[in-house]
Each structure stands twice: as C-alpha cells, then as structure tokens.
Design an enzyme around this catalytic site. Structure first.
Site, PDB file in Angstrom:
ATOM      1  N   HIS A   1      -7.937  -9.341  11.751  1.00 20.76           N
ATOM      2  CA  HIS A   1      -7.615  -8.105  12.124  1.00 20.76           C
ATOM      3  C   HIS A   1      -7.593  -7.884  13.496  1.00 20.76           C
ATOM      4  O   HIS A   1      -7.804  -7.368  14.401  1.00 20.76           O
ATOM      5  CB  HIS A   1      -8.925  -6.478  11.999  1.00 20.76           C
ATOM      6  CG  HIS A   1      -8.191  -5.348  11.127  1.00 20.76           C
ATOM      7  ND1 HIS A   1      -6.690  -5.148  12.245  1.00 20.76           N
ATOM      8  CD2 HIS A   1      -8.571  -3.672  11.009  1.00 20.76           C
ATOM      9  CE1 HIS A   1      -6.650  -3.834  11.961  1.00 20.76           C
ATOM     10  NE2 HIS A   1      -8.308  -3.301  11.917  1.00 20.76           N
TER      11      HIS A   1
ATOM     12  N   ARG B   1      -6.767   4.905   8.830  1.00 23.32           N
ATOM     13  CA  ARG B   1      -5.850   4.600  10.178  1.00 23.32           C
ATOM     14  C   ARG B   1      -5.375   3.339  11.195  1.00 23.32           C
ATOM     15  O   ARG B   1      -4.664   4.023  11.823  1.00 23.32           O
ATOM     16  CB  ARG B   1      -7.770   3.991  10.951  1.00 23.32           C
ATOM     17  CG  ARG B   1      -8.564   4.707  11.877  1.00 23.32           C
ATOM     18  CD  ARG B   1      -9.296   4.078  11.255  1.00 23.32           C
ATOM     19  NE  ARG B   1     -10.494   4.729  10.436  1.00 23.32           N
ATOM     20  CZ  ARG B   1     -10.823   5.344   9.950  1.00 23.32           C
ATOM     21  NH1 ARG B   1     -10.774   6.783  10.708  1.00 23.32           N
ATOM     22  NH2 ARG B   1     -11.160   5.772   9.065  1.00 23.32           N
ATOM     23  N   THR B   2      -5.416   2.537  10.915  1.00 21.89           N
ATOM     24  CA  THR B   2      -4.654   1.656  10.506  1.00 21.89           C
ATOM     25  C   THR B   2      -2.851   1.914  10.523  1.00 21.89           C
ATOM     26  O   THR B   2      -2.141   1.610  11.740  1.00 21.89           O
ATOM     27  CB  THR B   2      -4.109  -0.117  10.400  1.00 21.89           C
ATOM     28  OG1 THR B   2      -6.220  -0.291  10.830  1.00 21.89           O
ATOM     29  CG2 THR B   2      -4.104  -1.225  11.198  1.00 21.89           C
TER      30      THR B   2
ATOM     31  N   LYS C   1       6.930  -6.744  -9.495  1.00 19.36           N
ATOM     32  CA  LYS C   1       8.013  -7.316 -10.624  1.00 19.36           C
ATOM     33  C   LYS C   1       7.892  -8.735 -10.435  1.00 19.36           C
ATOM     34  O   LYS C   1       8.720  -9.189 -10.164  1.00 19.36           O
ATOM     35  CB  LYS C   1       9.548  -6.686 -10.293  1.00 19.36           C
ATOM     36  CG  LYS C   1       9.269  -5.315 -10.166  1.00 19.36           C
ATOM     37  CD  LYS C   1      10.398  -4.738 -10.010  1.00 19.36           C
ATOM     38  CE  LYS C   1      11.294  -3.422 -10.171  1.00 19.36           C
ATOM     39  NZ  LYS C   1      13.003  -3.211  -9.062  1.00 19.36           N
TER      40      LYS C   1
ATOM     41  N   ARG D   1      -0.664  -5.680   6.130  1.00 23.29           N
ATOM     42  CA  ARG D   1      -1.977  -5.217   5.583  1.00 23.29           C
ATOM     43  C   ARG D   1      -1.715  -6.133   4.069  1.00 23.29           C
ATOM     44  O   ARG D   1      -1.167  -5.555   3.446  1.00 23.29           O
ATOM     45  CB  ARG D   1      -2.316  -4.239   5.937  1.00 23.29           C
ATOM     46  CG  ARG D   1      -3.722  -4.659   4.808  1.00 23.29           C
ATOM     47  CD  ARG D   1      -5.052  -3.184   5.542  1.00 23.29           C
ATOM     48  NE  ARG D   1      -5.418  -2.975   6.772  1.00 23.29           N
ATOM     49  CZ  ARG D   1      -6.153  -2.368   7.241  1.00 23.29           C
ATOM     50  NH1 ARG D   1      -7.109  -1.446   6.295  1.00 23.29           N
ATOM     51  NH2 ARG D   1      -6.371  -2.126   7.794  1.00 23.29           N
TER      52      ARG D   1
END
Lengths: 310, 140
Positions: A129, A51-52, A80, A101
């Site tokens: 959020h 969604r986001t 890495k 995120r």
C-alpha cells in the site's frame, strides 16, 4: 513512463523531491487548481475503500482534473470475465492515469505491464500500500524534517500489519534509526523483514507500551484485532497493554508524534485527540497532498523544477 | 557398459544429480533438436556414486539458464573440434522466466491468464525465488 507499485520504487532523491513538492502544494493550494486541467484519473477500486479512494479523488479534483471509475467491481465487465490486462489496456485509452486497489496481490503490477499510462497501486491485498507509506513518510518529514537518527515505536499488530511492514522497509533505507517493536509475542514483527533492514538500523522488541514510550520520537499505533488472538482471555489480558491514553502520553517526550493509519478501534483513546502531539488526522490530510504531488510527478516525472503547472 | 562416442562440436553436461537428467533434457528442449543428443542415466561416478550425463552434438547456442535452477551442481564442458575448450560451473540465475510456479492463492497469477511469470532470486543459499507479482517465495 513511471508507475508506483511498491514503496521502494522511488529513490531517496525522488522521495525528497516528492515530499518537497507536496509541501509546496499544501502551502500554495490555489496555484495548483488547474495543474491537471484536461486530465482524467481512472479510479478502479476492486475492493471497498473509503479513505484511500476519497483521498485520491480529492487530490485529482484539487489539481483541476477529472475522475472516472468505480468502487464496486460487481458493476463492471470484470464480472463478465474480462481479463485485468484487457481492462488496463482499455482504461488507458480513456484516462491519463490509473489508480487501482485490488484484493489480488500483484494486480496493479499486471495492470502496469499492460497500460500505456501510469498506474498507481492503492493497495493490493496484504501485499503493498505504497501511498499509505508515502503519507506516513510525508507526516514524519513535515513534523521532524528528517528520516534519519530517529527512534520509532511501532505498536499493536505488527505481524499482519502491512502498513508497518512497508513503513519499516522504507525507513530502514535511512541511517541511524532505531525501531522499538511493541506487541504481544503472538503478533511480533516478522523476523525475515528485520533481516532485510539496511543501514545498521537498530531493532528491539518490547511487550509493553508503558515501558518504552519515553524513548520514542514517533509512536506509530496500529489496530489490535480481536480475531488475531488465540482466545478471548488472551485478548482481554493483553489489549490494555497496547492502548494509548493520556496517562501513557504523560510519560512520552514533549515532541513525540503519535501516528495511526486509521481507522482506529479502541487502541487509540479519543482523549489523545486534543493532545498537540497527536498527528493522525494531519497524517490523513498530508496523504492527500502527497498523492497530489505523486500524480504530478507521474505526469511529468522528468521536469527538473518544482513547477506549479505541468 | 554402454559406450557413447566422443562428440566433435557441442556441449557435455556432466555431474548431473542422479535422476535429474531427464528433467534437464526436456527443459532444455533437447528432444526438439535435429542434432545428436544423448541422455545417459545412472553412470558410475567416483565423486557422486551415480550421475546422469548429457551430450549434445551442436554448434547452436542453447540457453542454459534453467540448468542452474534445476541442478546447480552440474559442470558444462564446451567441445570444439573434439577439444574441451571451456569448463563452466553453474550459478543460480538471478531471474527465471516461467518454469517455477507461484503457490500463493491470493496472487493475481492464480486467477488471471499470464503467459510467463518471472521470479527473482530471493536466497542464494536456499535456492529460493520470489514471484514478480506477489513476492511470495517459491522454489523448484
């Protein structure tokens, strides 16, 4: 340069201006198709999201900008051992804005501290959020045209639900609101968050959706997850109290709005979808417009007018 | 009883809780100064029973922010020309850089190398601070 790291980063005036711009964009989509022409958004998702991520990507594409990024960190140099600070510095030299995120709490702030371009937090673990909160607020503004003197019902898992914590914090900045927390006693809204509420917000708890739905202007549903309960029996005994269906909708006000951050499981019956009071798909759509407005604001924060190009 | 000469110019940190003197001495970096710096432990006190005490003979400014965090009950006496010109009670600092440690295993500071993590005062009464990154609460 501004970032959006937590929901309260913006003042109430800035929020008003943001929602007004989102509304303008929604009603004049074609006027904005080149607003971010030549700009690149880096979309760095260190944790899966549908969604986001799509909402942000669509927002940037609708503004005429480009999107680079990843949604699987295993393909990046983080594998890495590159530090997040270095990643931020490097990406900032390629892109004009960063959306990120992370499962790590505080990761977007660390990136913001090392970035020369604006950083937007698209979710950091169970911490914040903020653009979900903006999407929620945008929906309330769109439907009720105000954030004050409303009765909000938050229903479901209120203990672990980051969404409702942030939304409560954001809404308690406005005057005259009443909050009804509807949850099993095991999943009650955290007391320390209630203690931080401002502007004389009134708060009450309820263990039954049926008993409190008739008072509400906005009903915000959240998922009740089975694994949060101490036993299967407990879950089976309590889950039906927090399911919204047509029968319960019949007890609600004619203009109550039903919201849900999605995805849903069984707490929101599909029979409610056709009810004009259901607002959760609208909420997802408005989330994209508010993200478009946010991108524009972060590019040209000081622009006084609600201009149609940056 | 050990007698320590009065200082001419400098500071006297008094009413340090018994046992906290050494921590304050090291946190303030007094062991790195060239001037005379004395730590007295277990000094008899009418008010406190026993207390620690620090005397520093210097005109240089010492950053005392950390003091409020380690022991908010201390008194600082500023001495100029052998006269006590100012007595100061401490408060908890609004912001602390470093010193504290975030205990949240999900915090970004648990995995990334961050030189100095800042903490903001969360609760004056309890003396707790919140991590600038994850907001989790900690205290010394």
């Amino acid at each position: 340069m501004r970032h959006l790291i937590q929901p309260t980063d913006f003042s109430l005036d800035e929020l008003d201006s943001l929602f007004a711009l989102a509304e303008i964009i929604m009603n004049n989509k074609m006027d904005f198709i080149e607003a971010c022409k030549g700009k690149i958004m880096a979309s760095l998702f260190f944790e899966p999201s549908t969604r986001t991520k799509f909402s942000f990507d669509a927002a940037m594409l609708r503004l005429g900008g480009g999107v680079i990024g990843f949604s699987d960190p295993s393909t990046t140099s983080a594998q890495k051992g590159e530090s997040l600070a270095d990643t931020a510095r490097m990406i900032a030299s390629y892109a004009d804005i960063i959306v990120t995120r992370s499962p790590r709490e505080g990761a977007p702030l660390l990136m913001a501290k090392n970035s020369t371009v604006p950083v937007i937090n698209a979710g950091d673990g169970v911490h914040h959020h903020p653009t979900q909160t903006l999407a929620d607020m945008m929906t309330i503004k769109h439907l009720k045209n105000r954030f004050s003197n409303l009765v909000f019902g938050f229903c479901g898992d209120l203990k672990f639900g980051r969404t409702v914590h942030s939304l409560f914090e954001a809404l308690s900045r406005y005057e005259g609101n009443r909050f009804v927390f509807i949850s099993p006693s095991e999943l009650m809204f955290p007391e320390h968050l209630i203690a931080g509420a401002q502007n004389g917000s009134q708060v009450s708890h309820s263990v039954s959706l049926e008993g409190s739905i008739n008072q509400l202007d906005i009903l915000y549903m959240t998922r009740v997850q089975k694994e949060r309960f101490v036993s299967e029996e407990e879950y089976l005994r309590l889950k039906d109290f927090f399911i919204l269906d047509e029968r319960k909708m019949a007890m609600a006000k004619k203009d109550m709005a039903v919201m849900h951050p999605l995805p849903r499981t069984n707490e929101l019956s599909t029979e409610v979808d056709s009810d004009p009071r259901s607002a959760y798909f609208l909420q997802a759509e408005l989330g994209m417009y508010v993200r478009m407005a946010l991108i524009l604001k972060l590019f040209e924060w000081n622009e006084a007018s609600e201009g149609k190009s940056i | 009883m050990i007698k320590v000469a009065e200082i001419k110019d400098g500071i006297v940190i008094d009413h340090i809780c018994e046992g906290k003197g050494y921590k304050i001495f090291s946190q303030l970096g007094l062991d790195k100064l060239d001037c005379v710096a004395v730590l007295l432990r277990n000094v008899t006190s009418v008010k406190m029973g026993k207390k620690d005490l620090i005397k520093v003979e210097t005109l240089e400014k010492i950053d005392l922010t950390v003091l409020g965090l380690i022991d908010p009950g201390v008194t600082i006496n500023y001495i100029v020309d052998s006269k006590n010109i100012k007595k100061e009670k401490l408060q908890l600092p609004a912001k602390v850089d470093g010193i504290l440690e975030c205990k949240n295993p999900r915090c970004v500071c648990a995995t990334e190398k961050i030189d100095i993590v800042s903490f903001n005062l969360a609760d004056k009464e309890k003396g707790t601070y919140s991590c600038e990154f994850c907001g989790s609460i900690t205290s010394l």
